[in-house]
Design an enzyme around this catalytic site. Structure first.
Site, PDB file in Angstrom:
ATOM      1  N   CYS A  94       0.840  -1.209   0.000  1.00 58.36           N
ATOM      2  CA  CYS A  94       0.000   0.000   0.000  1.00 58.36           C
ATOM      3  C   CYS A  94       0.873   1.257   0.000  1.00 58.36           C
ATOM      4  O   CYS A  94       1.501   1.590   1.015  1.00 58.36           O
ATOM      5  CB  CYS A  94      -0.915  -0.023   1.220  1.00 58.36           C
ATOM      6  SG  CYS A  94      -1.834   1.504   1.488  1.00 58.36           S
ATOM      7  N   CYS A 150      -0.173   3.895   2.498  1.00 56.72           N
ATOM      8  CA  CYS A 150       0.254   3.550   3.861  1.00 56.72           C
ATOM      9  C   CYS A 150       1.667   4.060   4.119  1.00 56.72           C
ATOM     10  O   CYS A 150       1.961   4.605   5.191  1.00 56.72           O
ATOM     11  CB  CYS A 150       0.216   2.037   4.070  1.00 56.72           C
ATOM     12  SG  CYS A 150      -1.435   1.299   3.943  1.00 56.72           S
TER      13      CYS A 150
END
Length: 283
Positions: free
Chosen positions: A36, A39
């Site tokens: 991700c 993230c």
């Protein structure tokens, strides 16, 4: 630079870190994964903010690829997702990436303010019998946040223990019904007991004698001393100042007034008020 408190969460430590840990601190849970990119963009911001509040914030990281059961338990639908825990309950959160200033504002909502910390310290002092220190700290909290009912109740508790019954009664009378919790009831009961103990037959007899002889300064000073000993400081000071207003140099009236004022706890508004009155008489 202060390091953030960062803990990797798994099934074994989740209860301790999130539920138990959030009783004392704000726990920020960051649900993330290696794949991700958002993230990876958000994580340094969270670590920076956690480092800004090292004694108040814990950053708990959940790798959703490795801890899929935890991600399922928290019903995580997208990454990154951030959840704030306080007192064992989720209180806030967001999905995606937010600006640092926005996240900081979220964090600060759940951190104790200066007056909250003063109230906590004051309550500990009262509980351990350090009433004067508790009074001073609670008074500082009330000065910072006059609308804090908790600060007012703690101040009333300390005032009651120090014999400042008039002030305690005034403080408690201003507490809204919605804030009249168990602690409020405890302090109110303590005040009622103290008031009953302060109304002795000897005091009533002296007051009756003074009513018959209002110009008897010796009697008035004697009543003032008895009132002060019964923790009725404001009434005592008013009697002494009644003498001083008529005869500034009568007996030990000035010294008696100074002794009473010096014996009041630091920060007591009664002391400040009557000191001003005394100085205006002297100068």
């Amino acid at each position: 630079m202060t390091q953030a408190v960062v803990i990797d969460i798994n099934l074994e430590n989740a209860q301790r870190v999130i539920i138990e840990g959030s009783q004392d601190k704000l726990v920020i849970i960051d649900f993330w994964a290696d794949w991700c990119e958002s993230c990876k963009q958000l994580m340094p911001t969270l670590e920076k903010l956690a480092a800004a509040f090292p004694t108040q914030v814990v950053l708990a990281k959940v790798n959703c690829d490795e801890q899929q059961q935890l991600a399922t338990q928290f019903n995580i639908r997208s990454l990154p997702t951030v959840i704030f825990f306080k007192d064992g309950q989720p209180v806030d959160g967001f999905a995606g990436v937010e600006r640092e200033s926005t996240i900081r504002a979220r964090i600060e909502k759940y951190l104790p303010t200066v007056d909250d910390e003063l109230v906590t310290q004051a309550l500990k002092c009262v509980e351990t019998g350090e009433y004067e220190q508790g009074y001073t700290l609670a008074k500082q909290a009330v000065d910072i946040n006059p609308d804090s009912s908790q600060a007012q109740i703690v101040l009333a508790d300390a005032a009651c223990e120090l014999g400042r019954l008039e002030q305690a009664e005034q403080l408690l009378s201003s507490i809204r019904m919605v804030d009249q919790d168990q602690y409020f009831q405890h302090v109110m009961s303590k005040l009622n007991v103290a008031k009953q103990a302060a109304d002795s037959p000897e005091l009533r007899q002296l007051a009756e004698q003074l009513t018959s002889a209002p110009d008897n300064h010796e009697l008035r000073l004697e009543l003032a001393a008895k009132l002060y000993a019964a923790h009725r400081a404001e009434e005592a000071l008013e009697h002494i100042f009644a003498v001083l207003r008529q005869d500034l140099n009568f007996g030990q009236a000035k010294q008696q007034a100074l002794d009473m004022l010096n014996a009041l706890p630091k920060g007591d508004p009664l002391a400040a008020s009557y000191r001003r009155k005394l100085y205006s008489m002297l100068y």
